[in-house]
Design a protein around this motif. Sequence first.
Motif, mmCIF file in Angstrom:
data_model
loop_
_atom_site.group_PDB
_atom_site.id
_atom_site.type_symbol
_atom_site.label_atom_id
_atom_site.label_comp_id
_atom_site.label_asym_id
_atom_site.label_seq_id
_atom_site.Cartn_x
_atom_site.Cartn_y
_atom_site.Cartn_z
ATOM 1 N N LEU B 89 0.789 -1.009 -0.070
ATOM 2 C CA LEU B 89 0.002 -0.021 -0.119
ATOM 3 C C LEU B 89 0.689 1.139 0.142
ATOM 4 O O LEU B 89 0.613 1.959 -0.769
ATOM 5 C CB LEU B 89 -0.907 0.120 1.233
ATOM 6 C CG LEU B 89 -2.090 0.994 1.200
ATOM 7 C CD1 LEU B 89 -3.240 0.517 0.150
ATOM 8 C CD2 LEU B 89 -2.822 0.946 2.721
ATOM 9 N N TYR B 92 3.254 1.195 -3.468
ATOM 10 C CA TYR B 92 2.960 1.630 -4.824
ATOM 11 C C TYR B 92 1.937 2.799 -4.815
ATOM 12 O O TYR B 92 1.800 3.383 -5.763
ATOM 13 C CB TYR B 92 2.326 0.331 -5.401
ATOM 14 C CG TYR B 92 3.115 -0.947 -5.615
ATOM 15 C CD1 TYR B 92 4.284 -0.837 -6.690
ATOM 16 C CD2 TYR B 92 3.133 -1.884 -4.975
ATOM 17 C CE1 TYR B 92 5.035 -1.652 -6.652
ATOM 18 C CE2 TYR B 92 4.089 -2.997 -5.185
ATOM 19 C CZ TYR B 92 5.201 -2.893 -6.113
ATOM 20 O OH TYR B 92 5.853 -4.033 -6.292
ATOM 21 N N ILE B 93 1.039 2.912 -3.800
ATOM 22 C CA ILE B 93 -0.098 3.816 -3.659
ATOM 23 C C ILE B 93 0.555 5.239 -3.530
ATOM 24 O O ILE B 93 0.560 6.157 -3.998
ATOM 25 C CB ILE B 93 -1.124 3.541 -2.881
ATOM 26 C CG1 ILE B 93 -1.522 1.995 -3.449
ATOM 27 C CG2 ILE B 93 -2.456 4.419 -3.194
ATOM 28 C CD1 ILE B 93 -2.046 1.984 -4.987
ATOM 29 N N GLU B 181 4.501 0.563 -15.332
ATOM 30 C CA GLU B 181 3.524 0.741 -14.208
ATOM 31 C C GLU B 181 2.043 0.472 -14.737
ATOM 32 O O GLU B 181 1.304 -0.003 -14.100
ATOM 33 C CB GLU B 181 3.737 2.238 -13.527
ATOM 34 C CG GLU B 181 3.489 1.786 -12.095
ATOM 35 C CD GLU B 181 3.542 3.221 -11.308
ATOM 36 O OE1 GLU B 181 4.286 3.991 -11.643
ATOM 37 O OE2 GLU B 181 2.600 3.462 -10.648
ATOM 38 N N ARG B 185 -0.104 -1.865 -12.506
ATOM 39 C CA ARG B 185 -0.672 -1.143 -11.162
ATOM 40 C C ARG B 185 -2.269 -1.619 -11.021
ATOM 41 O O ARG B 185 -2.629 -1.663 -9.946
ATOM 42 C CB ARG B 185 -1.093 0.335 -12.043
ATOM 43 C CG ARG B 185 -1.230 1.159 -10.558
ATOM 44 C CD ARG B 185 -0.989 2.815 -11.153
ATOM 45 N NE ARG B 185 -1.654 3.754 -10.204
ATOM 46 C CZ ARG B 185 -1.195 4.077 -9.183
ATOM 47 N NH1 ARG B 185 0.206 3.581 -8.719
ATOM 48 N NH2 ARG B 185 -1.638 4.867 -8.105
ATOM 49 N N PRO B 186 -2.935 -2.055 -12.194
ATOM 50 C CA PRO B 186 -4.528 -2.561 -11.815
ATOM 51 C C PRO B 186 -4.200 -3.942 -10.721
ATOM 52 O O PRO B 186 -4.954 -4.143 -9.999
ATOM 53 C CB PRO B 186 -4.859 -2.924 -13.042
ATOM 54 C CG PRO B 186 -3.976 -2.478 -14.050
ATOM 55 C CD PRO B 186 -2.826 -2.264 -13.712
ATOM 56 N N ILE B 188 -1.861 -4.280 -8.707
ATOM 57 C CA ILE B 188 -1.692 -3.878 -7.321
ATOM 58 C C ILE B 188 -2.803 -3.455 -6.618
ATOM 59 O O ILE B 188 -2.927 -3.978 -5.425
ATOM 60 C CB ILE B 188 -0.584 -2.592 -7.338
ATOM 61 C CG1 ILE B 188 0.649 -3.157 -8.025
ATOM 62 C CG2 ILE B 188 -0.437 -2.038 -5.885
ATOM 63 C CD1 ILE B 188 1.499 -3.751 -6.986
ATOM 64 N N PHE B 189 -3.688 -2.807 -7.367
ATOM 65 C CA PHE B 189 -5.200 -2.550 -6.693
ATOM 66 C C PHE B 189 -5.878 -3.676 -6.260
ATOM 67 O O PHE B 189 -6.249 -3.927 -5.087
ATOM 68 C CB PHE B 189 -5.781 -1.742 -7.650
ATOM 69 C CG PHE B 189 -5.447 0.040 -7.543
ATOM 70 C CD1 PHE B 189 -6.041 0.571 -6.251
ATOM 71 C CD2 PHE B 189 -4.773 0.600 -8.326
ATOM 72 C CE1 PHE B 189 -5.707 1.933 -6.333
ATOM 73 C CE2 PHE B 189 -4.588 1.976 -8.057
ATOM 74 C CZ PHE B 189 -5.135 2.488 -6.963
ATOM 75 N N LEU B 190 -5.886 -4.536 -7.179
ATOM 76 C CA LEU B 190 -6.614 -5.847 -6.939
ATOM 77 C C LEU B 190 -5.957 -6.531 -5.735
ATOM 78 O O LEU B 190 -6.716 -7.040 -4.736
ATOM 79 C CB LEU B 190 -6.467 -6.795 -8.137
ATOM 80 C CG LEU B 190 -7.385 -7.841 -8.128
ATOM 81 C CD1 LEU B 190 -8.771 -7.499 -8.152
ATOM 82 C CD2 LEU B 190 -7.216 -8.758 -9.422
ATOM 83 N N SER B 191 -4.482 -6.674 -5.684
ATOM 84 C CA SER B 191 -3.826 -7.363 -4.411
ATOM 85 C C SER B 191 -4.140 -6.699 -3.175
ATOM 86 O O SER B 191 -4.250 -7.475 -2.231
ATOM 87 C CB SER B 191 -2.475 -7.730 -4.807
ATOM 88 O OG SER B 191 -1.727 -6.433 -4.168
ATOM 89 N N ILE B 192 -4.464 -5.143 -3.205
ATOM 90 C CA ILE B 192 -4.558 -4.755 -1.933
ATOM 91 C C ILE B 192 -5.855 -4.803 -1.387
ATOM 92 O O ILE B 192 -6.162 -5.502 -0.295
ATOM 93 C CB ILE B 192 -4.435 -3.191 -2.030
ATOM 94 C CG1 ILE B 192 -2.980 -2.837 -2.322
ATOM 95 C CG2 ILE B 192 -5.188 -2.495 -0.834
ATOM 96 C CD1 ILE B 192 -2.627 -1.359 -2.835
ATOM 97 N N PHE B 193 -7.077 -5.184 -2.142
ATOM 98 C CA PHE B 193 -8.370 -5.541 -1.913
ATOM 99 C C PHE B 193 -8.203 -7.106 -1.500
ATOM 100 O O PHE B 193 -8.825 -7.521 -0.460
ATOM 101 C CB PHE B 193 -9.435 -5.255 -3.127
ATOM 102 C CG PHE B 193 -9.689 -3.759 -2.870
ATOM 103 C CD1 PHE B 193 -10.499 -3.273 -2.020
ATOM 104 C CD2 PHE B 193 -9.227 -3.090 -4.024
ATOM 105 C CE1 PHE B 193 -11.118 -1.844 -1.882
ATOM 106 C CE2 PHE B 193 -9.619 -1.618 -4.084
ATOM 107 C CZ PHE B 193 -10.343 -1.055 -3.123
#
Lengths: 323, 408
Positions: B89, B92-93, B181, B185-186, B188-193
Motif C-alpha cells: 500500500l 505503490y500507492i 507501471e 498497477r491494476p 496492485i490495486f486488486l492485490s490490496i483488496f
Amino acid sequence: MKQPKNNDCQNQKENKPGRTKKCGRRDFLKGAAKVAAMGSFAMVSGCGSELLASGEKRKLQWEEFFKTNYRIMTQQEKDATIARLERLAKIKKDVNIQMSSKAPIPGVLYGYAFNVTRCEGFMECVSACVKENNLDRKSKTQYIRIFEMEPGKMAPESGNGKYFHEVPVKDHFYMGVQCYHCDNPPCVKACPTQATWKEPDGIVVVDYNWCIGCRYCMAACPYYGRRFNWHDPVVPVKEMTKKQHYLGNRMRARGQMEKCTFCVQRTREGRLPACVEACPTGSRVFGNLLDPKSEIRFVLKNKKVFRLKEELATDPKFWYFID
Amino acid sequence: MTKKSSAPNRGFISFIKDIIAWNLSGGIAYQLFLCILLVLMMFGVYAYLIQFKVGLSATNMSDIVSWGLYISNFTFFVGVAAAAVMLILPAYIFKDKDLHKVVIIGEVVAVGALIMCLLFIIADLGGPLNAWHLIPGIGILNFPSSLLAWDIIVINGYLALNLLVPFYIVYSHYNNREPDEKKYRPFIFLSIFWAFGIHLVTAFLYEGLPARPFWNNPLMGPRFLASAFAAGPALISVVLIIIHTATTFKIDKQVFNKLRLIIVVSAIINLIMLFSEVFKEFYFTTHHSLAAVYLYFGLDGHNALVPWIWTAITMNVFGTIILAFNPGRKNPVFLLPACILLFLGIWIEKGIGLIIPGLVPSPLGEIVDYAPSWVEISITLGILAFGIFVVTLLIKPAIIIEQRFEKV
C-alpha cells in the motif's frame, strides 16, 4: 562389439566364453518370466483366482476413484458403482453384501421424538445402532449418546455422557442425543464439496466417497452429530450388516465423515430405525411428519415438546417430550 | 567480469539459469542453513507418509478437538501473507521510496506464507487424494455457500497475484528495463483488496459458525486484520534484519522505523480488541464463555492451554511496549527481540489459542485436552522449513537482480 541377434545361450557360449555370466543372467530372467507366466496360468486356472482378482480389484478401485458425487449420478451410474462396491467387498473381505440406492419415498418427511420420562438409560439403542450401521469397533464409535441427567437440568451439557453403572439410577433421568437432521443444517452449508446434503425425505446424508475429510461440517454442527474416521474402521465380517444403502450403513474408509442417517437402509423400505426397534421402554418415536395419522404427529399434537438450542434456528426434526 | 556485469545476459532461459546458479552459490553458513531446512523437510515428508498410511489417527486430534496444529498454523500464516499489503500500500500507492525498495521482500514472504497455508490444508485433509473434488468442472466447489470454498479461491488468487506482480517487476529489472507501471498497477490495486479479503474470509470461516460461541464473534474479522498487520510486518522486519546483516543489500534505517510504526499501531489496536473480548467473556460469564474460561483459567481440572495463552499475552504486551517506546532510538538492538516476541505471541494466540478453545468444550459440554503428536509436530516443522526454503530461494536472486539494476 557386435551383439549376436540370436539370444540363444548355447550359441553365445561357444563364441565368447567370457560372457557366460551375462548370458546366464539373461537366461535366468527369461526362464523366470516363463515360470512366472506358467505359474500365473496355473493359479488362474487352478488353485485360486488371486492374480486375476488383483487385476480386477485394481480396475474397480480405479473406476471408483474417478466416480462423481452420488447426488448428480444417473441411475445407471448408481447401479454401476453399487455393482463395483459389492464386487470389491467380495474380493477384499469375501463378504456378500446387498447394496441399495433406493430413492426417497414421495410424500414422506421423517421426524423423531424422544420420551425423556420413559428412557431408563439401558443403551440398547446404542448397541443396535452400532451393529446395524457397521460402526467402527476399534474406536467404539457411537452415533447415539445417552446422558444421565440430574433433576432440574435439561441440557445434555450438564449431564453425564459416560456412565458405567447399573441403570436406572434413582432420581435421575436419561436423554439420548444423535444427529437431529436439521431442516436448516449448518453442516450442509459448510461443506466445500457438497458431499453432504439434505434428502427430500429430510435425512441429512454424506457421500462418503465424495468427502475430502476437511471436517468443516463437524465444526459447524452445534449438536456433535458427526463422526470422523480417523483410521480405517474395523468391523468383523461376522458382525457386519450385509443389507446396506449407498448413503447409509455401507463401509466407510479412513478420512471420511459419517453420521446417523435415520437408518436410511431400513426406513426407506418402510421399517423403523434400529434404535427405535431396539428400545425396550418405547421411548423412541419415529414416523412421517406429513402423515396426519402417524405416531410422531400424535406426539407433536398432544405432548409438550421441546428441541435443543432452538435459538440457533437449525430447526431440528427431533423433539423431546415429557409424559 | 566487468563486461558481464555491465551487459548481463537477457531473456527467460538465462533468467532461469542465473536464478539456479545464484541459489547454488553461497557460503558455508548459507549451504548449512539450506541443508538443515532440507533435513526438516525430509523428516516432515517421512511423518506425512506415516499419516497418509494410517490416517489422521496418527495425530492427536479427535471427534471433539477435530482441528489442531495444522489449522492453527494455517490461520496464523494467512495473516502473515495478508500483511504484505502493509508494504504494498505505501510503496505503490503512496510512492514511499524507502518501502518501495523492500516491497519485493514483503511479497516474497507472502508467497512463502501462502504456500505454507496450502500445505497445512493438504496435511489436514482426511482424503488428500480427493482434493480434486474441489475443482469446479471435474468436481463441485460449493460456492458461495461454503466459506471454505471462498477461502480456497481467495488464497489461490492471492498467491497468483503475489507471484505475478513481483515476477514481472524482477524480470523487467533482470532485462534492464523499467517495468511499465500501467501494466501492473491494476494488479496492485486488486492485490490490496485481495489481501484484506483473504484475512476477512479466513476470519468468517470461524465467525460464521453459530455452533461455536467462542468463534461466533463479530470482532473476529477486524481482530484478525489487526493482529496480522502486527505479526506480518514483525516477521518482515526480522527477515530484513537478517538480509541486512547477511548480505550486501543494505536496508535503510527509515524502513525499520516505518515498519515499527505500522507494527505498533496494529499491535495496540489488537490489544484493545483483545481487552474488549476478554471483558465481554468475564464481566458476566455465561455458558457461551466456557471456552474462554477453559482457555484462560482451565475448566474442571483441564488446563492445557492456560500456560500458553498467558505466555502469549505477556509476549504480546511486552513486544508492543518495547516497540512503542523504542528504547535505544539510534541503536536498533531492541528491534529484533521485540519483533520476535510479538510474532511468537501472536502465533500462539491466533494459532492454538484461537482454534482449540473453539472446539472445547464440545457442543455436548465435554472437555478434552489436546497436545499435538510427534507426527503433527514433524509435519508442521517440515512445512515451516519448506516455507522458509521457498522464501530464501526467491529472495536471493531477487536482491541480486535489484542490486544489479540499481547500479546500472
